[in-house]
Scaffold this motif. Structure first.
Motif, PDB file in Angstrom:
ATOM      1  N   SER A  92     -10.805  51.486 -44.590  1.00 53.45           N
ATOM      2  CA  SER A  92     -10.188  50.190 -45.327  1.00 53.45           C
ATOM      3  C   SER A  92     -10.834  48.833 -44.724  1.00 53.45           C
ATOM      4  O   SER A  92      -9.833  47.810 -44.255  1.00 53.45           O
ATOM      5  CB  SER A  92      -8.660  50.169 -45.171  1.00 53.45           C
ATOM      6  N   GLY A  93     -12.021  48.988 -44.262  1.00 52.09           N
ATOM      7  CA  GLY A  93     -12.584  47.669 -43.638  1.00 52.09           C
ATOM      8  C   GLY A  93     -12.314  47.605 -42.218  1.00 52.09           C
ATOM      9  O   GLY A  93     -12.860  46.530 -41.713  1.00 52.09           O
ATOM     10  N   PRO A 102     -18.499  39.736 -39.259  1.00 55.19           N
ATOM     11  CA  PRO A 102     -18.682  39.405 -40.512  1.00 55.19           C
ATOM     12  C   PRO A 102     -19.520  40.130 -41.613  1.00 55.19           C
ATOM     13  O   PRO A 102     -19.055  40.484 -42.858  1.00 55.19           O
ATOM     14  CB  PRO A 102     -18.998  38.080 -40.769  1.00 55.19           C
ATOM     15  N   ASP A 103     -20.385  40.759 -41.378  1.00 49.03           N
ATOM     16  CA  ASP A 103     -21.202  41.559 -42.084  1.00 49.03           C
ATOM     17  C   ASP A 103     -20.968  42.995 -42.249  1.00 49.03           C
ATOM     18  O   ASP A 103     -21.590  43.947 -42.934  1.00 49.03           O
ATOM     19  CB  ASP A 103     -22.731  41.444 -41.473  1.00 49.03           C
ATOM     20  N   GLY A 104     -19.684  43.370 -41.382  1.00 48.13           N
ATOM     21  CA  GLY A 104     -19.105  44.781 -41.429  1.00 48.13           C
ATOM     22  C   GLY A 104     -19.652  45.772 -40.303  1.00 48.13           C
ATOM     23  O   GLY A 104     -19.138  46.603 -40.094  1.00 48.13           O
ATOM     24  N   SER A 105     -20.679  45.263 -39.624  1.00 50.68           N
ATOM     25  CA  SER A 105     -21.126  46.033 -38.602  1.00 50.68           C
ATOM     26  C   SER A 105     -20.102  45.993 -37.353  1.00 50.68           C
ATOM     27  O   SER A 105     -19.496  44.980 -37.120  1.00 50.68           O
ATOM     28  CB  SER A 105     -22.501  45.606 -37.950  1.00 50.68           C
ATOM     29  N   VAL A 106     -20.191  47.201 -36.369  1.00 46.15           N
ATOM     30  CA  VAL A 106     -19.256  47.154 -35.328  1.00 46.15           C
ATOM     31  C   VAL A 106     -19.874  46.102 -34.277  1.00 46.15           C
ATOM     32  O   VAL A 106     -20.834  46.010 -34.132  1.00 46.15           O
ATOM     33  CB  VAL A 106     -19.190  48.713 -34.753  1.00 46.15           C
ATOM     34  N   ASN A 107     -18.712  45.627 -33.522  1.00 46.94           N
ATOM     35  CA  ASN A 107     -19.033  44.667 -32.684  1.00 46.94           C
ATOM     36  C   ASN A 107     -19.020  45.879 -31.214  1.00 46.94           C
ATOM     37  O   ASN A 107     -17.791  46.000 -30.529  1.00 46.94           O
ATOM     38  CB  ASN A 107     -17.614  43.646 -32.432  1.00 46.94           C
ATOM     39  N   GLY A 108     -20.216  45.692 -30.914  1.00 41.91           N
ATOM     40  CA  GLY A 108     -20.273  46.640 -29.679  1.00 41.91           C
ATOM     41  C   GLY A 108     -19.514  46.348 -28.509  1.00 41.91           C
ATOM     42  O   GLY A 108     -19.099  47.064 -27.760  1.00 41.91           O
ATOM     43  N   GLY A 109     -19.465  45.117 -28.245  1.00 37.10           N
ATOM     44  CA  GLY A 109     -18.695  44.772 -26.830  1.00 37.10           C
ATOM     45  C   GLY A 109     -17.123  44.892 -27.107  1.00 37.10           C
ATOM     46  O   GLY A 109     -16.723  45.318 -26.021  1.00 37.10           O
TER      47      GLY A 109
END
Length: 300
Positions: A92-93, A102-109
């Motif tokens: 679900s996003g 914002p581009d949907g990629s995972v924030n690794g930090g």
């Protein structure tokens, strides 16, 4: 107080007991201290499943230092409840706003943090997703005037987790004993395939409802949790004997009959005197609860 996500892995080096205690290093102390008196969501990998999932909730009661390991602490937990389905963190996003760019990629930090504080809306969304499935085999509920209805026709489906917070606040429902009992029963019957672990009996009525019951190994009234690992599926007679200490279970899942039994019940049980438990380790009875039952309930 604030809600949070706690990362948990089954084979972790930390001294965790799901729903009982969470072991963590000092770097997360300030965050976990904020959660005392509030709820956390378990999150992490699950054996034989690809990805990471939210899997259950518990309430943080207190935090204490680890007396054996410097700069480590324990969060004491209560009120654990398994979700009735694994909730993928990215579905679900995504449920945690800071987890995704914002581009949907995972924030690794963000994703590598073992303790992540949640907004109330994020917590609510995760809970609704994890506790929304209705029971496939709800208990029979008679309606007024049902005494003249043929057996089985008074059945009603269990209501799903309600999404309207004004109508039924989330926390109120999480603390509701009938709701928790229904979810515990739903989960145990499902993972044991509606089959008694001690006898192999799988009795099903015309509506698909099983005879098998969901037994707490350490009863809730004696401090036990609603974790799947504190449960086992037992037929009615065996459940009665288990609760009264006439039967117990070893850490290797061998069935232990009490010497106080005045009747040989071995013919009712599996011939090898071993309980049939789920293959996945995280679904099996935990040694912590089995030891409690042998020490506190079992009549040696």
């Amino acid at each position: 107080m604030v809600q949070a996500v706690l990362y948990h892995k089954l084979d972790s080096v930390y001294d965790d007991i799901t729903g009982e205690q969470y072991h963590f290093p000092k770097m997360y102390l300030s965050r976990i201290e904020q959660t005392v008196g509030d709820w956390i969501v378990y999150y992490g990998p699950v054996p034989k499943e690809k990805g990471r999932f939210y899997s259950g909730i518990a309430k943080v009661v207190s935090v204490r230092p680890d007396q054996r390991q410097d700069n480590h602490f324990y969060a004491e937990l209560s009120g654990y409840l398994d979700f009735d389905r694994l909730v993928d963190y990215s579905e679900s996003g995504g449920y945690e706003k800071k987890m995704f760019r914002p581009d949907g990629s995972v924030n690794g930090g963000r994703s590598v943090q073992a303790v992540r504080l949640l907004d109330p809306s994020e917590f609510a969304a995760i809970i609704h997703a994890g506790l929304a499935n209705p029971d496939e085999w709800p208990d029979r509920v008679d309606t007024p005037g049902a005494e003249n209805v043929a057996p089985g026709f008074g059945d009603v489906a269990q209501a799903p987790f309600v999404g309207d917070e004004q109508e039924r606040p989330i926390i109120t429902q999480l603390l509701n004993r009938p709701f928790r009992d229904a979810k515990f029963r739903q989960n145990i019957r499902k993972i044991y395939d509606r089959t008694c672990a001690f006898t192999g009996l799988r009795l099903i009525n015309g509506h698909g409802r099983p005879e098998v019951e969901a037994a707490h190994i350490q009863p809730v009234e004696h401090g036990g949790s609603d974790s799947i690992q504190n449960g086992i599926a037992l037929s009615g007679t065996v459940h009665w004997m288990f609760d009264r200490g006439l039967l117990s279970l070893g850490d290797d899942f061998s069935i232990l009959p009490s010497r106080q039994l005045n009747y040989d019940v071995s013919h009712l049980l599996h011939r090898d005197m071993r309980a049939r438990v789920p293959e996945a380790p995280h679904l099996r009875p935990h040694p912590h609860y089995l030891a409690w039952h042998r020490n506190e309930i079992f009549k040696h």
